[in-house]
Write a protein that holds these residues in place. Structure first.
Motif: not given
Length: 266
Positions: A98, A118, A121-122
């Motif tokens: 990230l 990923i 968690r964006l």
């Protein structure tokens, strides 16, 4: 192994029994034919017919006396199995990844469960353009505010929950992104490997379409080979691996002058 499934396995018919059997093996990782025969209340001959069918579908692979969902050099695990395994390690790698993403970027996520971590968690890094062929990531990001989602089409592969094939490769080739985050099944001797050729062609196209390429690995991928070479590790600008990696495996990366970072799993 509990035999609570008893006669219900015989009563529900082959398709239902095979689905239940697949679910159990994907959850446990492996099972013996004898365990499954007891659990489902059918003969060993019937179990072996069921396992032959599950193997034909690519869900599991047989070995002497049993069956496994775990990967080998020629067998890539079903996505439902991969979603369950090494989650803390994949999360640690994703947290580090990230930090390589900035608002305004266009990023490419392959159909790996590491890249999916990923995607989870964006939410804080927007605006962002995300390109992916992974149905799990498409579903996850489809209603996220601030994310411009581009879904790559192609031939849908249910075992990988992703879109593949020539049309997917052509769609990738028409794009240019800032960063590609990809994973692979095996890394050894300075090369990344995968079991399936049609996956390899899409991954190679993704690497060609990005300004930077990041390889996401849990430590079980190191020191292993699979049937097809994806490419040399020099294709990647950085390798991220969790802290379960052995000193010997990291020494192999050092010897091939591969830039890598070890990510501490919480």
């Amino acid at each position: 192994m509990s035999s609570s499934g008893g006669t219900s396995g015989a009563q529900q018919g082959p398709a239902g029994r095979q689905a239940a059997m697949a679910e159990q093996v994907l959850a446990d990782g492996s099972a013996t034919a004898a365990e499954l025969a007891e659990r489902f209340g059918v003969s060993l001959m019937t179990i072996h017919r069921d396992l032959d069918e599950l193997e034909r579908q690519g869900i599991v692979r047989k070995f002497r006396g049993g069956v496994t969902a775990q990967p080998s050099g020629v067998f890539e695990s079903n996505v439902q199995y991969r979603l369950k395994t090494m989650r803390p390690q994949k999360a640690a790698v994703a947290e580090r990844a990230l930090k390589l993403i900035e608002p305004g970027m266009a990023i490419l996520l392959d159909d790996s469960t590491s890249a999916l971590e990923i995607a989870r968690r964006l939410g804080e890094i927007t605006p962002l353009t995300v390109v992916t062929n992974f149905l799990e990531a498409i579903n996850l990001l489809s209603d996220r505010r601030g994310i411009h989602l581009m879904a790559l089409g192609g031939d849908y592969d249910p075992l990988h929950s992703s879109f593949l094939g020539v049309s997917c490769v052509e769609a990738v080739q028409s794009l240019r992104v800032d960063v590609c985050f990809a994973s692979t099944s095996a890394v050894f001797g300075g090369y990344a490997y995968h079991q399936e050729q049609h996956i390899v062609s899409v991954k190679r196209a993704m690497l060609d379409s990005a300004a930077r390429n990041i390889l996401l690995l849990d430590h079980t991928k190191l020191g292993r080979v699979a049937l097809h070479r994806v490419g040399p590790l020099s294709r990647f600008d950085l390798v991220l691996v969790d802290d379960g990696a052995s000193a010997e495996a990291l020494r192999d990366l050092d010897e091939h002058k591969v830039p890598y970072e070890v990510c501490a799993a919480g």
